[in-house]
Write an enzyme that holds these catalytic residues in place. Structure first.
Site, short mmCIF file in Angstrom:
data_model
loop_
_atom_site.label_atom_id
_atom_site.label_comp_id
_atom_site.label_asym_id
_atom_site.label_seq_id
_atom_site.Cartn_x
_atom_site.Cartn_y
_atom_site.Cartn_z
N SER A 136 0.85 -1.19 0.00
CA SER A 136 0.00 0.00 0.00
C SER A 136 0.89 1.24 0.00
CB SER A 136 -0.91 0.00 1.24
OG SER A 136 -1.73 1.15 1.26
N ASP A 189 -7.50 3.14 -3.30
CA ASP A 189 -8.21 3.20 -2.03
C ASP A 189 -8.51 4.65 -1.71
OD1 ASP A 189 -9.24 2.90 0.50
OD2 ASP A 189 -7.37 2.22 1.42
N LYS A 263 -10.64 -6.95 7.60
CA LYS A 263 -9.62 -6.58 8.59
C LYS A 263 -10.07 -7.11 9.94
CE LYS A 263 -8.01 -2.40 6.23
NZ LYS A 263 -7.99 -0.91 6.26
#
Length: 372
Positions: A136, A189, A263
Site C-alpha cells: 500500500s 483506495d 480486517k
C-alpha cells in the site's frame, strides 16, 4: 481454557516513513499488545489497531484502553472458555468497540493454538502454505516521487500496488502511473473521500484497468455504493463499511460491492472474520486482507487469516521492514518473490523479541483472575 492473567503492554513505534491517506499523515504507531497467560505459563498475544484519533472508525487508542481494561478483561477472566469462538458471545454485552475486542480475542486465539500444539492458521481452518502480498502506497508529494516508490516496491517483488487517492490526486496521477506501468496489478483506495457528486470523476477511473476501487464513498452509504457500482465496470471493494457479518451480508445482497476487504480489527476479531469469509466463499465473493500499519503480532494474525481459501487477492501484509526499523517479533516477517510463508509452528509462529518490545513500551499493566 482457563486464562489466569492478562498483561497489557502499551507501545509507541516510529514508522520508517510517514504514511499519508486522505484523512491525514501518520508518523508513529501508538498501540497495545495484549498478552494472555494460562496457568501453565503459556502466552498468547494480540495487537490493537486503533489510531489516536477517530478518523477510521469511532475507536481510538484511548477508547481501546478504557474498554479493554474496564470491560473486556473482567469479562474474559470471570470464567473459563471451551474455545476462542466463545469470546465473541462473552463480549456481546459491550456494543461495537471492535478493535478493542479483536485485540483481546487475538491473544486468546494465539494461546489456544499453542495449547493445542497447532499453528494459528491451522486452528482457524487455513489451507495455504504461502500467501501473496501487495503493498500500500500512501499519497506522495509528487507523481515523480510516487513513480520512484512504485519502482522500488516492484523491484522488491510485491505482486500488487494499492494507491491511495483523494479528489485532485486521482485521474491525472493514474494516467501517469498507467503510462509507466501498463500491465501491473493496481487498485486504488479512497478511504471514503468521494460522494456520488463525484461520479463523473470515478467513472473516468474505469479505463485504467484497476483490480478494484476501495471504499470510494462514506462508510455508512451501502445504498449509494450500490448505485455507484451499477455505473462502474471497476469492482467496488468495501472496507470501512464492513464492520460485522451483518454488514457484509447486506452489502452483498444490495450489490454494494463485488469484493470485500476483511480486517480483523475492524470486524471485531478472527471469529467474525471467519464468518464473513465463509459467507463470501458460499457466494463466490472474493476477499482480501487489508492492513492497519500493524507491528509483528498483528501482521502474524493477518498471515494466518489470509491462509483461508477465499482470500483471492494479495493482501497488505507486507514485510516487517516495509514499516519498521526493528519489529517486535523474531524472526521478522519477510517476503520473497511476492509471497510470505505461513508459519507452521504453534500459535502465531513468531517469538516476541522482548528487548525490542520493552524499548518501545511506555506502560504495562497486569490483571489476574484473583483481581475480580
Amino acid at each position: 481454557m482457563k486464562i489466569h492473567k492478562i498483561i497489557l503492554h502499551r507501545l509507541v513505534m516510529q514508522l520508517k516513513n510517514p504514511f499519508e491517506t486522505s484523512f491525514g499523515t501518520f508518523r508513529d504507531k501508538d498501540f497495545f499488545i495484549v498478552e494472555a497467560v494460562d496457568e501453565q505459563g503459556r502466552q498468547g498475544f494480540g495487537e490493537s489497531v486503533a489510531f489516536p484519533s477517530p478518523w477510521y472508525t469511532e475507536e481510538t487508542v484511548e477508547t481501546n484502553r478504557h474498554v479493554i481494561e474496564d470491560f473486556l478483561i473482567p469479562l474474559l477472566l470471570k470464567e473459563p472458555l471451551v474455545q476462542p469462538d466463545e469470546v465473541i458471545d462473552r463480549f456481546s454485552a459491550v456494543r461495537r468497540n471492535n478493535m478493542a475486542k479483536a485485540a483481546v480475542e487475538g491473544a486468546v486465539w494465539d494461546l489456544y493454538a499453542k495449547q493445542k500444539g497447532v499453528s494459528l492458521a491451522q486452528a482457524i481452518g487455513g489451507t495455504k502454505h504461502h500467501i501473496d502480498v501487495g503493498v500500500s502506497v500512501g499519497i506522495q508529494p509528487s507523481v515523480n516521487a510516487l513513480l520512484s516508490t512504485i519502482d522500488r516496491h516492484l523491484e522488491e517483488g510485491y505482486k500488487r500496488v494499492k494507491l491511495k487517492i483523494k479528489p485532485g490526486w486521482d485521474v491525472d496521477m493514474l494516467e501517469q502511473v498507467r503510462q509507466r506501468y501498463p500491465d501491473i496489478s493496481i487498485m486504488v483506495d479512497a478511504n471514503s473521500a468521494y460522494s456520488l457528486a463525484d461520479i463523473d470523476v470515478l467513472k473516468k477511473l474505469d479505463k485504467y484497468g484497476l483490480d478494484m476501487m476501495e471504499q470510494p464513498l462514506a462508510q455508512d452509504d451501502l445504498m449509494e455504493h450500490a448505485s455507484l457500482q451499477k455505473e462502474l465496470t471497476t469492482p467496488i471493494c468495501l472496507d470501512e463499511s464492513i464492520q460485522s457479518f451483518a454488514d457484509a451480508k447486506a452489502a452483498v445482497e444490495l450489490g454494494s460491492c463485488r469484493i470485500i476487504n476483511i480486517k480483523i480489527g475492524r470486524v471485531g476479531g478472527i471469529t467474525e472474520a471467519k464468518r464473513i469469509h465463509h459467507y463470501c466463499a458460499e457466494r463466490n465473493i472474493p476477499v482480501w486482507c487489508g492492513g492497519m500499519l500493524e507491528a509483528g503480532i498483528g501482521r502474524a494474525h493477518n498471515i494466518a487469516l489470509t491462509a483461508l481459501p477465499q482470500f483471492q487477492y494479495p493482501g497488505d501484509t507486507s514485510a516487517s521492514n516495509r514499516y519498521w526499523k526493528q519489529d517486535i517479533i523474531q524472526p521478522e516477517v519477510t517476503m520473497e518473490n511476492g509471497t510470505i510463508a505461513v508459519p507452521d509452528s504453534p500459535g502465531i509462529g513468531y517469538e516476541i523479541n522482548w528487548p525490542v518490545l520493552e524499548s518501545y513500551r511506555i506502560d504495562k499493566k497486569v490483571f489476574t483472575d484473583r483481581d475480580l
